[in-house]
Design a protein around this motif. Structure first.
Motif, PDB file in Angstrom:
ATOM      1  N   PHE A 175       0.880  -0.887   0.180  1.00  0.00           N
ATOM      2  CA  PHE A 175      -0.003   0.254  -0.414  1.00  0.00           C
ATOM      3  C   PHE A 175       0.892   1.494  -0.294  1.00  0.00           C
ATOM      4  CE2 PHE A 175      -2.753  -3.340   1.409  1.00  0.00           C
ATOM      5  CZ  PHE A 175      -3.756  -2.081   0.671  1.00  0.00           C
ATOM      6  N   THR A 176       0.642   1.999  -0.533  1.00  0.00           N
ATOM      7  CA  THR A 176       1.317   3.571  -0.581  1.00  0.00           C
ATOM      8  C   THR A 176       0.566   4.188  -0.989  1.00  0.00           C
ATOM      9  OG1 THR A 176       2.791   2.272  -2.466  1.00  0.00           O
ATOM     10  CG2 THR A 176       2.925   4.541  -2.651  1.00  0.00           C
ATOM     11  N   VAL A 177       0.558   4.912  -0.253  1.00  0.00           N
ATOM     12  CA  VAL A 177      -0.341   6.694   0.615  1.00  0.00           C
ATOM     13  C   VAL A 177       0.768   7.159   0.290  1.00  0.00           C
ATOM     14  CG1 VAL A 177      -1.457   7.279   2.543  1.00  0.00           C
ATOM     15  CG2 VAL A 177      -1.015   4.726   2.619  1.00  0.00           C
ATOM     16  N   PRO A 178       0.707   8.194  -0.011  1.00  0.00           N
ATOM     17  CA  PRO A 178       1.910   9.577  -0.745  1.00  0.00           C
ATOM     18  C   PRO A 178       1.231  10.828  -0.032  1.00  0.00           C
ATOM     19  CG  PRO A 178       0.442   9.171  -3.036  1.00  0.00           C
ATOM     20  CD  PRO A 178      -0.531   8.082  -1.874  1.00  0.00           C
ATOM     21  N   GLU A 179      -0.254  11.026   0.862  1.00  0.00           N
ATOM     22  CA  GLU A 179      -0.798  12.241   0.837  1.00  0.00           C
ATOM     23  C   GLU A 179      -1.148  11.744   2.281  1.00  0.00           C
ATOM     24  OE1 GLU A 179      -3.915  12.759  -2.644  1.00  0.00           O
ATOM     25  OE2 GLU A 179      -2.645  13.908  -3.280  1.00  0.00           O
ATOM     26  N   PHE A 180      -0.373  11.357   2.935  1.00  0.00           N
ATOM     27  CA  PHE A 180      -0.956  10.876   4.515  1.00  0.00           C
ATOM     28  C   PHE A 180      -1.167  12.547   5.206  1.00  0.00           C
ATOM     29  CE2 PHE A 180       0.279  10.194   9.151  1.00  0.00           C
ATOM     30  CZ  PHE A 180      -0.852   9.242   9.565  1.00  0.00           C
ATOM     31  N   THR A 181      -1.471  12.621   6.345  1.00  0.00           N
ATOM     32  CA  THR A 181      -1.230  13.411   6.984  1.00  0.00           C
ATOM     33  C   THR A 181      -2.264  13.236   8.313  1.00  0.00           C
ATOM     34  OG1 THR A 181      -3.573  14.282   6.525  1.00  0.00           O
ATOM     35  CG2 THR A 181      -2.193  14.924   4.981  1.00  0.00           C
ATOM     36  N   SER A 182      -1.321  14.196   9.261  1.00  0.00           N
ATOM     37  CA  SER A 182      -1.422  13.999  10.205  1.00  0.00           C
ATOM     38  C   SER A 182      -1.444  15.193  11.502  1.00  0.00           C
ATOM     39  CB  SER A 182      -0.534  13.108  11.905  1.00  0.00           C
ATOM     40  OG  SER A 182       0.991  13.369  11.380  1.00  0.00           O
ATOM     41  N   ILE A 183      -1.042  16.040  12.648  1.00  0.00           N
ATOM     42  CA  ILE A 183      -0.849  17.262  13.240  1.00  0.00           C
ATOM     43  C   ILE A 183       0.255  16.911  14.009  1.00  0.00           C
ATOM     44  CG2 ILE A 183      -2.177  18.831  14.929  1.00  0.00           C
ATOM     45  CD1 ILE A 183      -3.478  18.630  12.504  1.00  0.00           C
ATOM     46  N   CYS A 184       0.947  17.918  14.549  1.00  0.00           N
ATOM     47  CA  CYS A 184       1.902  18.244  15.383  1.00  0.00           C
ATOM     48  C   CYS A 184       1.025  18.399  16.814  1.00  0.00           C
ATOM     49  CB  CYS A 184       3.031  19.306  14.857  1.00  0.00           C
ATOM     50  SG  CYS A 184       3.989  19.100  16.486  1.00  0.00           S
ATOM     51  N   PRO A 185       1.695  17.413  17.699  1.00  0.00           N
ATOM     52  CA  PRO A 185       1.513  17.478  19.057  1.00  0.00           C
ATOM     53  C   PRO A 185       1.432  18.799  19.571  1.00  0.00           C
ATOM     54  CG  PRO A 185       2.485  15.779  19.178  1.00  0.00           C
ATOM     55  CD  PRO A 185       2.490  16.219  17.656  1.00  0.00           C
ATOM     56  N   VAL A 186       2.576  18.988  19.458  1.00  0.00           N
ATOM     57  CA  VAL A 186       3.118  19.663  20.025  1.00  0.00           C
ATOM     58  C   VAL A 186       2.652  22.177  19.290  1.00  0.00           C
ATOM     59  CG1 VAL A 186       4.938  21.791  20.616  1.00  0.00           C
ATOM     60  CG2 VAL A 186       5.455  19.568  20.592  1.00  0.00           C
ATOM     61  N   GLY A 217       0.118  22.444  16.427  1.00  0.00           N
ATOM     62  CA  GLY A 217      -0.970  22.139  15.911  1.00  0.00           C
ATOM     63  C   GLY A 217      -0.846  22.193  14.658  1.00  0.00           C
ATOM     64  N   GLN A 218       0.638  22.196  14.169  1.00  0.00           N
ATOM     65  CA  GLN A 218       0.812  22.124  12.295  1.00  0.00           C
ATOM     66  C   GLN A 218       0.019  21.069  11.826  1.00  0.00           C
ATOM     67  OE1 GLN A 218       0.930  25.493  10.791  1.00  0.00           O
ATOM     68  NE2 GLN A 218       0.225  25.895  12.697  1.00  0.00           N
ATOM     69  N   PRO A 219      -0.197  20.824  10.158  1.00  0.00           N
ATOM     70  CA  PRO A 219      -0.359  19.428   9.744  1.00  0.00           C
ATOM     71  C   PRO A 219       0.852  18.899   9.518  1.00  0.00           C
ATOM     72  CG  PRO A 219      -0.226  21.593   8.556  1.00  0.00           C
ATOM     73  CD  PRO A 219      -0.776  22.237   9.529  1.00  0.00           C
ATOM     74  N   HIS A 251      -5.076  14.331  14.229  1.00  0.00           N
ATOM     75  CA  HIS A 251      -4.529  13.627  14.983  1.00  0.00           C
ATOM     76  C   HIS A 251      -3.706  14.157  15.481  1.00  0.00           C
ATOM     77  CE1 HIS A 251      -3.952   9.980  18.380  1.00  0.00           C
ATOM     78  NE2 HIS A 251      -2.353  10.168  17.227  1.00  0.00           N
ATOM     79  N   GLY A 252      -2.606  14.805  16.689  1.00  0.00           N
ATOM     80  CA  GLY A 252      -2.039  15.168  17.538  1.00  0.00           C
ATOM     81  C   GLY A 252      -1.180  13.864  18.060  1.00  0.00           C
ATOM     82  N   ALA A 253       0.200  13.807  17.229  1.00  0.00           N
ATOM     83  CA  ALA A 253       1.805  12.775  17.472  1.00  0.00           C
ATOM     84  C   ALA A 253       2.633  13.136  16.253  1.00  0.00           C
ATOM     85  CB  ALA A 253       1.218  11.534  16.860  1.00  0.00           C
ATOM     86  N   TYR A 303       7.427  14.237   5.388  1.00  0.00           N
ATOM     87  CA  TYR A 303       8.311  16.344   4.762  1.00  0.00           C
ATOM     88  C   TYR A 303       8.644  16.785   5.752  1.00  0.00           C
ATOM     89  CZ  TYR A 303       6.534  14.676   0.165  1.00  0.00           C
ATOM     90  OH  TYR A 303       5.974  13.834  -0.373  1.00  0.00           O
ATOM     91  N   PRO A 304       9.604  17.335   5.682  1.00  0.00           N
ATOM     92  CA  PRO A 304      10.379  19.092   6.383  1.00  0.00           C
ATOM     93  C   PRO A 304       9.501  19.459   7.166  1.00  0.00           C
ATOM     94  CG  PRO A 304      11.565  18.640   4.252  1.00  0.00           C
ATOM     95  CD  PRO A 304       9.827  17.799   4.299  1.00  0.00           C
ATOM     96  N   ARG A 305       9.841  19.020   8.421  1.00  0.00           N
ATOM     97  CA  ARG A 305       9.352  20.186   9.552  1.00  0.00           C
ATOM     98  C   ARG A 305      10.546  20.653  10.042  1.00  0.00           C
ATOM     99  NH1 ARG A 305       6.926  17.717  14.957  1.00  0.00           N
ATOM    100  NH2 ARG A 305       5.586  16.799  14.073  1.00  0.00           N
TER     101      ARG A 305
END
Length: 152
Positions: free
Chosen positions: A41-52, A54-56, A87-89, A118-120
């Motif tokens: 399974f290739t998921v090229p557009e996975f998103t979550s939230i920084c728990p500190v 709140g940025q994507p 989800h923040g993690a 991707y870079p944060r």
């Protein structure tokens, strides 16, 4: 009773869960149990939230597994992965949590995940986890995601 007849998401209207812990992951019978093959399974557009902050956060995930008796039902996997959107993690937690949920559900012969984030703050973070060595003789292609290079 056919195990596949108990699916609650496939063929039904369903929204993503509010968070990954509440998400339903479903499995279907592997029609080729006992045959060693890799499913990817290739998921090229996975998103979550920084728990500190709140940025994507954004990632390209690649999940490879050698099924045993079960396959993950793909609609439930898509909805599970979408449940991370708010989800923040941290990157490591998201990547390893996804893999462990799949292992618990499927009990595969082998599973690995590559989380190419991707870079944060100017730093890309890649997270890799697997259940152990792939079985001998398994054809496991490279995940095909180049290391982050930027503009230089």
């Amino acid at each position: 009773m056919n195990e596949n007849s108990t699916l609650s998401l496939l063929g039904h209207e369903a929204a993503p869960a509010a968070n990954p812990e509440a998400a339903t992951l479903e499995r279907v019978t592997n029609p080729h149990a006992g045959t060693q093959y890799v499913t990817r399974f290739t998921v090229p557009e996975f998103t979550s939230i920084c728990p500190v902050t709140g940025q994507p956060d954004f990632a390209h995930l690649v999940i490879d597994y050698i099924p045993g008796d079960w396959l993950v039902e793909s609609k439930s996997l898509k909805l599970f992965l979408t449940s991370f959107r708010n989800h923040g993690a941290f990157h490591e937690d998201c990547t390893v949590y996804i893999a462990k949920r799949l292992v618990d559900l499927l009990q595969p012969a082998w599973l690995r995940i590559g989380g190419y984030w991707y870079p944060r703050g100017g730093i890309p973070i890649d997270v890799f986890w697997q259940t152990g060595n792939a079985p001998e003789g398994a054809w496991v292609p490279d995940q095909g995601v180049p290391p982050y290079r930027g503009r230089g």
